[in-house]
Design an enzyme around this catalytic site. Sequence first.
Site, mmCIF file in Angstrom:
data_model
loop_
_atom_site.group_PDB
_atom_site.id
_atom_site.type_symbol
_atom_site.label_atom_id
_atom_site.label_comp_id
_atom_site.label_asym_id
_atom_site.label_seq_id
_atom_site.Cartn_x
_atom_site.Cartn_y
_atom_site.Cartn_z
ATOM 1 N N GLU A 100 0.646 -1.113 -0.131
ATOM 2 C CA GLU A 100 -0.103 0.065 0.010
ATOM 3 C C GLU A 100 0.782 1.265 -0.241
ATOM 4 O OE1 GLU A 100 -4.055 -0.450 2.459
ATOM 5 O OE2 GLU A 100 -2.468 -1.270 3.588
ATOM 6 N N TYR B 241 -10.467 28.710 3.266
ATOM 7 C CA TYR B 241 -10.444 27.116 2.997
ATOM 8 C C TYR B 241 -9.438 26.587 1.766
ATOM 9 C CZ TYR B 241 -14.021 28.948 -0.494
ATOM 10 O OH TYR B 241 -14.271 29.756 -1.571
ATOM 11 N N ILE C 141 -4.031 5.979 8.825
ATOM 12 C CA ILE C 141 -4.761 7.007 8.698
ATOM 13 C C ILE C 141 -5.060 7.883 9.921
ATOM 14 C CG2 ILE C 141 -5.278 6.462 6.072
ATOM 15 C CD1 ILE C 141 -7.951 5.546 7.057
ATOM 16 N N GLU C 142 -5.344 7.183 10.923
ATOM 17 C CA GLU C 142 -5.592 7.860 12.165
ATOM 18 C C GLU C 142 -4.471 8.814 12.576
ATOM 19 O OE1 GLU C 142 -7.679 4.012 12.762
ATOM 20 O OE2 GLU C 142 -5.714 4.552 11.823
ATOM 21 N N LYS D 256 -10.320 5.438 2.579
ATOM 22 C CA LYS D 256 -9.529 5.021 1.634
ATOM 23 C C LYS D 256 -10.514 4.068 0.722
ATOM 24 C CE LYS D 256 -5.868 2.828 2.849
ATOM 25 N NZ LYS D 256 -5.117 1.476 3.515
#
Length: 127
Positions: free
Chosen positions: A26, A58, A76-77, A103
Amino acid sequence: MYGYKCGYVFIDGMRFHSYHGVIEQERLTGNDYTVSVRAGYDVTRAMSTDDVSHTLNYADVYEVVSREMAVSSRLIEHVAGRMAERLFERFPLIQSLDIRIMKHNPPMGSDCTGAGVEIHLTNNKTK
């Protein structure tokens, strides 16, 4: 002027090809991700002045998110935590953050739209 002062700037569905994952493959080939951010802050001055310096831009939020998505991580945390830390540091007016990272093709043998994390954090240093 108004009794309720909290408002939000949000960016929904930012798309990235990034290299996050527990499996080494990955981190080599990457995957497609969607990121959404909602930042809560006191909108009172922006509502009354029409001055961009009184709001949360933004485009600047996107820049922080994009930079953090470019840094490979196993979890991803961890990516979401880094994003939050950078956003709170760069924009002290942010009172709360909701960050969602999905994901698109998780390697789990399931037919689904995606898998990910969603976090909600408050800035204890906001005055």
